[in-house]
Design an enzyme around this catalytic site. Structure first.
Site, PDB file in Angstrom:
ATOM      1  NE  ARG A  67      -2.421  -2.497   2.880  1.00 19.76           N
ATOM      2  CZ  ARG A  67      -2.518  -2.848   4.062  1.00 19.76           C
ATOM      3  NH1 ARG A  67      -3.078  -2.040   4.912  1.00 19.76           N
ATOM      4  NH2 ARG A  67      -2.294  -3.787   4.800  1.00 19.76           N
ATOM      5  CD  GLU A 104      -0.160 -11.070  15.912  1.00 19.61           C
ATOM      6  OE1 GLU A 104      -0.510 -10.451  14.650  1.00 19.61           O
ATOM      7  OE2 GLU A 104      -0.703 -11.320  16.981  1.00 19.61           O
TER       8      GLU A 104
HETATM    9  O1  LIG Z   1       4.207  -1.994  11.456  1.00 21.39           O
HETATM   10  P1  LIG Z   1       4.106  -3.744  11.050  1.00 21.39           P
HETATM   11  O2  LIG Z   1       3.341  -4.518  12.124  1.00 21.39           O
HETATM   12  O3  LIG Z   1       5.312  -4.011  10.446  1.00 21.39           O
HETATM   13  O4  LIG Z   1       2.772  -3.696  10.058  1.00 21.39           O
HETATM   14  C1  LIG Z   1       2.635  -2.694   8.982  1.00 21.39           C
HETATM   15  C2  LIG Z   1       2.515  -3.201   7.755  1.00 21.39           C
HETATM   16  O5  LIG Z   1       1.447  -4.147   7.732  1.00 21.39           O
HETATM   17  C3  LIG Z   1       0.776  -3.890   6.431  1.00 21.39           C
HETATM   18  O6  LIG Z   1       1.179  -4.464   5.144  1.00 21.39           O
HETATM   19  P2  LIG Z   1       1.047  -5.784   4.785  1.00 21.39           P
HETATM   20  O7  LIG Z   1       2.278  -6.517   5.503  1.00 21.39           O
HETATM   21  O8  LIG Z   1      -0.221  -6.294   5.737  1.00 21.39           O
HETATM   22  O9  LIG Z   1       1.130  -6.031   3.628  1.00 21.39           O
HETATM   23  P3  LIG Z   1       0.304  -5.419   2.271  1.00 21.39           P
HETATM   24  O10 LIG Z   1       0.362  -3.823   2.089  1.00 21.39           O
HETATM   25  O11 LIG Z   1       0.755  -6.010   1.131  1.00 21.39           O
HETATM   26  O12 LIG Z   1      -1.288  -5.904   2.615  1.00 21.39           O
HETATM   27  C4  LIG Z   1       0.986  -2.214   6.250  1.00 21.39           C
HETATM   28  O13 LIG Z   1       0.600  -1.658   4.979  1.00 21.39           O
HETATM   29  C5  LIG Z   1       2.211  -2.043   6.689  1.00 21.39           C
HETATM   30  O14 LIG Z   1       3.322  -2.386   5.568  1.00 21.39           O
HETATM   31  N1  LIG Z   2      -5.116  -3.302  11.725  1.00 20.57           N
HETATM   32  C1  LIG Z   2      -4.432  -3.235  10.570  1.00 20.57           C
HETATM   33  N2  LIG Z   2      -4.831  -2.596   9.361  1.00 20.57           N
HETATM   34  C2  LIG Z   2      -4.528  -2.865   8.043  1.00 20.57           C
HETATM   35  N3  LIG Z   2      -3.284  -3.030   8.069  1.00 20.57           N
HETATM   36  C3  LIG Z   2      -2.628  -3.628   8.932  1.00 20.57           C
HETATM   37  N4  LIG Z   2      -1.276  -4.196   9.141  1.00 20.57           N
HETATM   38  C4  LIG Z   2      -0.955  -4.414  10.338  1.00 20.57           C
HETATM   39  N5  LIG Z   2      -2.220  -4.158  11.138  1.00 20.57           N
HETATM   40  C5  LIG Z   2      -2.994  -3.554  10.308  1.00 20.57           C
END
Ligand SMILES: O=P(O)(O)OC[C@H]1O[C@H](OP(=O)(O)OP(=O)(O)O)[C@H](O)[C@@H]1O
Ligand SMILES: Nc1ncnc2[nH]cnc12
Length: 182
Positions: A67, A104
């Site tokens: 994202r 996690e």
């Molecule tokens: O601070 P953290 O605990 O590391 O989590 C934050 C990350 O989690 C989400 O991405 P995700 O890994 O879900 O990937 P995506 O954007 O491809 O859905 C979000 O867009 C961040 O990149």
């Molecule tokens: N609660 C949340 N919503 C969207 N993205 C995330 N990445 C980690 N936690 C999330």
């Protein structure tokens, strides 16, 4: 420095949808797709980021998979500078450097192209993502940028999940700007 008013922050907050129990039970997922298809909210956000970061004399915006690509690429275009993707492992085709980080449950890895900043030392880079949770992804991404000898000027997030304390972790090594602290 340009600041958003409380009213403007509320417009952004209202445009983000909470989805209960995604991707698993107990998680409230912050869905930014509803902000992206709200042209007023998306434009407000991008105009704010443009005003803030045009003062920073940046060379590149680096966005985190996936994202962070959306906001990062849009911002880089507004600032008339290059965009660099920080990708989850195994997706970048040329020579990469990678960094492991803890989730996690288990581990993941992010990668950047070795020549992403054209081999320029001290390139001024902004790191951007939609959301800061534990800070694990942002920490690993910050390390990558520093490992290829660029200067990480700031890390920027639309949303900060304050109860997970990621901001405090990232701030130990990099200035952090979060727009919405929830
Ligand atoms: O601070 P953290 O605990 O590391 O989590 C934050 C990350 O989690 C989400 O991405 P995700 O890994 O879900 O990937 P995506 O954007 O491809 O859905 C979000 O867009 C961040 O990149
Ligand atoms: N609660 C949340 N919503 C969207 N993205 C995330 N990445 C980690 N936690 C999330």
């Amino acid at each position: 420095m340009s600041e958003l008013t409380q009213e403007e922050k509320q417009i952004l907050l209202n445009a983000i949808r909470d989805v209960q129990d995604f991707p698993k039970e107990g998680i409230v997922f912050k869905d930014i797709t509803t902000l992206l298809n709200d042209k007023k909210a998306f434009n407000l956000l991008m105009s704010h980021l443009e005003k803030r970061y045009k003062e920073y004399n940046l060379d590149y915006v680096a966005g985190i998979d996936s994202r962070g690509f959306i906001f990062g690429a849009a911002l880089a275009d507004r600032l008339n500078i290059g965009f660099v993707p920080v990708r989850k492992k195994g997706k970048l085709p040329s020579t990469t450097v990678c960094e492991k980080y803890e989730l996690e449950y288990g581990f993941d890895e992010v990668e950047i192209h070795l020549d992403a900043f054209h081999g320029k030392t001290n390139a001024r880079v902004l790191l951007i993502d939609d959301l800061l949770a534990t800070g694990g992804t942002a920490n690993a991404s910050a390390k990558l940028i520093k490992n290829v000898k660029a200067d990480l000027v700031e890390a920027c997030f639309l949303l900060n999940l304050t109860f997970l304390n990621g901001k405090q972790r990232v701030e130990q090594h990099t200035p952090v700007y979060t727009i919405l602290d929830v």
